[in-house]
Design a protein around this motif. Structure first.
Motif, PDB file in Angstrom:
ATOM      1  N   PRO A  11       0.825  -1.206   0.000  1.00  0.00           N
ATOM      2  CA  PRO A  11       0.000   0.000   0.000  1.00  0.00           C
ATOM      3  C   PRO A  11       0.863   1.261   0.000  1.00  0.00           C
ATOM      4  CG  PRO A  11      -0.098  -1.082   2.141  1.00  0.00           C
ATOM      5  CD  PRO A  11       0.651  -1.997   1.207  1.00  0.00           C
ATOM      6  N   CYS A  12       2.106   1.133   0.395  1.00  0.00           N
ATOM      7  CA  CYS A  12       3.016   2.284   0.424  1.00  0.00           C
ATOM      8  C   CYS A  12       3.270   2.836  -0.980  1.00  0.00           C
ATOM      9  CB  CYS A  12       4.335   1.904   1.077  1.00  0.00           C
ATOM     10  SG  CYS A  12       4.151   1.326   2.776  1.00  0.00           S
ATOM     11  N   PRO A  86       2.738  -0.105   7.252  1.00  0.00           N
ATOM     12  CA  PRO A  86       1.369   0.197   6.817  1.00  0.00           C
ATOM     13  C   PRO A  86       0.362  -0.054   7.939  1.00  0.00           C
ATOM     14  CG  PRO A  86       2.502  -1.097   5.154  1.00  0.00           C
ATOM     15  CD  PRO A  86       3.384  -1.082   6.373  1.00  0.00           C
ATOM     16  N   GLY A  87      -0.416   0.969   8.254  1.00  0.00           N
ATOM     17  CA  GLY A  87      -1.459   0.850   9.257  1.00  0.00           C
ATOM     18  C   GLY A  87      -1.038   1.168  10.676  1.00  0.00           C
ATOM     19  N   ASP A  88       0.274   1.415  10.934  1.00  0.00           N
ATOM     20  CA  ASP A  88       0.672   1.733  12.305  1.00  0.00           C
ATOM     21  C   ASP A  88       0.311   3.182  12.641  1.00  0.00           C
ATOM     22  OD1 ASP A  88       2.744   3.333  11.257  1.00  0.00           O
ATOM     23  OD2 ASP A  88       4.356   2.007  11.912  1.00  0.00           O
ATOM     24  N   GLU A  90       2.063   5.928  13.111  1.00  0.00           N
ATOM     25  CA  GLU A  90       2.697   6.950  12.278  1.00  0.00           C
ATOM     26  C   GLU A  90       2.058   7.000  10.892  1.00  0.00           C
ATOM     27  OE1 GLU A  90       4.415   4.693  14.072  1.00  0.00           O
ATOM     28  OE2 GLU A  90       5.414   5.959  15.552  1.00  0.00           O
ATOM     29  N   CYS A  91       1.780   5.834  10.337  1.00  0.00           N
ATOM     30  CA  CYS A  91       1.120   5.743   9.036  1.00  0.00           C
ATOM     31  C   CYS A  91      -0.244   6.427   9.103  1.00  0.00           C
ATOM     32  CB  CYS A  91       0.972   4.277   8.636  1.00  0.00           C
ATOM     33  SG  CYS A  91      -0.051   3.974   7.181  1.00  0.00           S
ATOM     34  N   ALA A  92      -1.010   6.118  10.136  1.00  0.00           N
ATOM     35  CA  ALA A  92      -2.353   6.691  10.284  1.00  0.00           C
ATOM     36  C   ALA A  92      -2.287   8.214  10.387  1.00  0.00           C
ATOM     37  CB  ALA A  92      -3.051   6.099  11.506  1.00  0.00           C
ATOM     38  N   MET A  93      -1.335   8.738  11.179  1.00  0.00           N
ATOM     39  CA  MET A  93      -1.174  10.197  11.313  1.00  0.00           C
ATOM     40  C   MET A  93      -0.889  10.838   9.966  1.00  0.00           C
ATOM     41  SD  MET A  93       1.017  11.244  14.739  1.00  0.00           S
ATOM     42  CE  MET A  93       2.518  10.839  13.892  1.00  0.00           C
ATOM     43  N   ALA A  94       0.051  10.261   9.238  1.00  0.00           N
ATOM     44  CA  ALA A  94       0.459  10.823   7.952  1.00  0.00           C
ATOM     45  C   ALA A  94      -0.679  10.752   6.933  1.00  0.00           C
ATOM     46  CB  ALA A  94       1.695  10.089   7.435  1.00  0.00           C
ATOM     47  N   ARG A  95      -1.363   9.627   6.885  1.00  0.00           N
ATOM     48  CA  ARG A  95      -2.466   9.488   5.926  1.00  0.00           C
ATOM     49  C   ARG A  95      -3.592  10.468   6.238  1.00  0.00           C
ATOM     50  NH1 ARG A  95      -2.512   5.316   2.308  1.00  0.00           N
ATOM     51  NH2 ARG A  95      -4.793   5.262   2.311  1.00  0.00           N
ATOM     52  N   VAL A 102      -7.339   5.784   6.687  1.00  0.00           N
ATOM     53  CA  VAL A 102      -6.397   5.015   7.491  1.00  0.00           C
ATOM     54  C   VAL A 102      -6.450   3.555   7.053  1.00  0.00           C
ATOM     55  CG1 VAL A 102      -5.864   4.261   9.846  1.00  0.00           C
ATOM     56  CG2 VAL A 102      -6.601   6.611   9.416  1.00  0.00           C
ATOM     57  N   LEU A 103      -5.291   2.934   6.984  1.00  0.00           N
ATOM     58  CA  LEU A 103      -5.186   1.529   6.582  1.00  0.00           C
ATOM     59  C   LEU A 103      -5.333   0.618   7.792  1.00  0.00           C
ATOM     60  CD1 LEU A 103      -1.994   1.703   4.341  1.00  0.00           C
ATOM     61  CD2 LEU A 103      -4.360   1.575   3.562  1.00  0.00           C
ATOM     62  N   PRO A 104      -5.841  -0.587   7.588  1.00  0.00           N
ATOM     63  CA  PRO A 104      -5.803  -1.561   8.680  1.00  0.00           C
ATOM     64  C   PRO A 104      -4.346  -1.964   8.914  1.00  0.00           C
ATOM     65  CG  PRO A 104      -6.596  -2.584   6.659  1.00  0.00           C
ATOM     66  CD  PRO A 104      -6.456  -1.113   6.380  1.00  0.00           C
ATOM     67  N   VAL A 105      -4.019  -2.364  10.125  1.00  0.00           N
ATOM     68  CA  VAL A 105      -2.652  -2.797  10.424  1.00  0.00           C
ATOM     69  C   VAL A 105      -2.370  -4.066   9.631  1.00  0.00           C
ATOM     70  CG1 VAL A 105      -1.090  -3.597  12.230  1.00  0.00           C
ATOM     71  CG2 VAL A 105      -2.714  -1.771  12.706  1.00  0.00           C
ATOM     72  N   VAL A 106      -1.227  -4.074   8.945  1.00  0.00           N
ATOM     73  CA  VAL A 106      -0.813  -5.220   8.148  1.00  0.00           C
ATOM     74  C   VAL A 106       0.143  -6.065   8.990  1.00  0.00           C
ATOM     75  CG1 VAL A 106       0.391  -5.967   6.057  1.00  0.00           C
ATOM     76  CG2 VAL A 106      -1.037  -3.915   6.014  1.00  0.00           C
ATOM     77  N   PRO A 107      -0.169  -7.340   9.243  1.00  0.00           N
ATOM     78  CA  PRO A 107       0.732  -8.188  10.035  1.00  0.00           C
ATOM     79  C   PRO A 107       2.123  -8.239   9.416  1.00  0.00           C
ATOM     80  CG  PRO A 107      -1.350  -9.309   9.623  1.00  0.00           C
ATOM     81  CD  PRO A 107      -1.343  -8.059   8.774  1.00  0.00           C
ATOM     82  N   ALA A 108       3.146  -8.333  10.257  1.00  0.00           N
ATOM     83  CA  ALA A 108       4.531  -8.347   9.795  1.00  0.00           C
ATOM     84  C   ALA A 108       4.807  -9.471   8.816  1.00  0.00           C
ATOM     85  CB  ALA A 108       5.475  -8.428  10.980  1.00  0.00           C
TER      86      ALA A 108
END
Length: 115
Positions: A11-12, A86-88, A90-95, A102-108
């Motif tokens: 998604p990045c 993706p989805g953490d 920091e990602c949510a703040m930036a998006r 906001v993206l759902p958290v993507v498992p590692a």
């Protein structure tokens, strides 16, 4: 029977918001001198403390935020760039700042399982 593609594009690559959030975000933290020497000096800020930015946008970001982006130094990017997932938070703040959902958290380990 139809086979479903196992490869999912990051998604990045359709975002880039974290790379356009703050000129203070792409800072160097845990990199050693050898790792920093791999980053072309034109992408490093004058204080040698992080990535050079054009406004809030990292100079190594290519493309249009929210549509299609890539990092020009992906293989040697700083640790702060490697830890943003993706989805953490920091990602949510930036998006949110860029008006993107906001993206759902993507498992590692996403994409590493086979059917």
């Amino acid at each position: 029977m139809h086979r479903i593609a196992a490869h999912h594009e990051s998604p990045c690559q359709a975002c880039g918001a974290c790379c356009s959030y703050s000129q203070n975000w792409p800072r160097f933290t845990t990199e050693d001198d050898a790792a920093l020497d791999l980053i072309p000096e034109g992408f490093v800020n004058e204080r040698l403390s992080g990535m050079r930015c054009d406004g809030d946008r990292c100079s190594a970001l290519s493309g249009k935020v929210g549509e299609a982006t890539s990092c020009l130094i992906y293989a040697v990017r700083p640790e702060v760039c490697r830890t943003c997932m993706p989805g953490d938070v920091e990602c949510a703040m930036a998006r949110k700042r860029h008006g993107l959902p906001v993206l759902p958290v993507v498992p590692a380990d996403a994409g590493t399982h086979t059917a």
